[in-house]
Scaffold this active site. Structure first.
Site, PDB file in Angstrom:
ATOM      1  N   ASP A  50       0.859  -1.179   0.000  1.00 48.44           N
ATOM      2  CA  ASP A  50       0.000   0.000   0.000  1.00 48.44           C
ATOM      3  C   ASP A  50       0.901   1.237   0.000  1.00 48.44           C
ATOM      4  O   ASP A  50       1.842   1.326   0.790  1.00 48.44           O
ATOM      5  CB  ASP A  50      -0.918   0.005   1.223  1.00 48.44           C
ATOM      6  N   LEU A  51       0.623   2.191  -0.892  1.00 46.88           N
ATOM      7  CA  LEU A  51       1.460   3.386  -0.980  1.00 46.88           C
ATOM      8  C   LEU A  51       1.242   4.293   0.226  1.00 46.88           C
ATOM      9  O   LEU A  51       0.102   4.510   0.649  1.00 46.88           O
ATOM     10  CB  LEU A  51       1.155   4.163  -2.258  1.00 46.88           C
ATOM     11  N   ASP A  93      -4.554   2.413  -4.408  1.00 46.08           N
ATOM     12  CA  ASP A  93      -3.084   2.426  -4.414  1.00 46.08           C
ATOM     13  C   ASP A  93      -2.534   1.143  -3.798  1.00 46.08           C
ATOM     14  O   ASP A  93      -1.480   1.147  -3.182  1.00 46.08           O
ATOM     15  CB  ASP A  93      -2.556   3.657  -3.672  1.00 46.08           C
TER      16      ASP A  93
END
Length: 199
Positions: A50-51, A93
């Protein structure tokens, strides 16, 4: 007649690709990833990603810049992992990697390399430089789950544990710590909880 038949076959193939491909990055999507994971026999390791800092990029530079960033991340992941690894974008994301080498040590080392590559400044089209990071959760079968859903659940839990630990780091799935983290950050249903604790 032959041309019409060929067009129909090509259209059907295009629809199948669309059903299993993320339209933005060109990577496999969640459905394709689940199918690949279910089709794998024996040990497996996955890396949930996950960004960190993606929302500020969207808010500051706009959604088009956010889309470009996701494309760059997809290309960067392709450069870091082995050609035999499967990378998918499973929403927003969030990305996930099905690692061809199922050993936990290999998955942990790959997680470290991914974080190092993504924490470097990213130059967007137009020249803007942005700084993002990645939180990573790692899970392996059969240690952390025996089916695709349980394994993804364990990796997600480890991911939330990483986010709660300061971000831009990785965590390995474990029933106690990761279940607590997932309850805190996302909420879980009872069936999923029983799958993880029984694994």
């Amino acid at each position: 007649l032959t041309a019409a038949f060929t067009e129909r076959i090509e259209a059907q193939q295009a629809l199948r690709r669309q059903a299993h491909q993320d339209f933005l990055t060109g990577l496999p999507n969640r459905a394709a990833f689940i199918a690949a994971l279910r089709g794998r026999d024996g040990p497996a390791a996955i890396i949930a990603i996950d960004l960190d800092g993606f929302k500020p990029v969207n808010d500051t530079f706009g959604h088009a810049a956010g889309d470009e960033l996701l494309k760059i991340v997809g290309r960067t992941l392709r450069q870091v992992v082995s050609p035999a690894d499967l990378i998918a974008r499973i929403g927003g994301d969030e990305f996930v990697v099905l690692v061809s080498d199922p050993s936990i040590d290999h998955a942990l080392a790959l997680g470290e390399r991914i974080i190092e590559m993504i924490t470097a400044p990213v130059v967007l089209p137009g020249g803007a430089r942005v700084h993002i990071g990645m939180s990573i959760g790692i899970a392996a079968a059969p240690e952390h789950g025996s089916d695709a859903e349980a394994l993804l659940f364990a990796a997600d839990a480890a991911l939330y544990d990483a986010k709660s630990s300061g971000k831009s780091c990785w965590r390995l799935a474990s029933a106690e710590a990761n279940l607590a983290a997932l309850r805190k950050y996302a909420g879980i249903d009872q069936v999923a909880a029983e799958k993880l604790t029984a694994a």
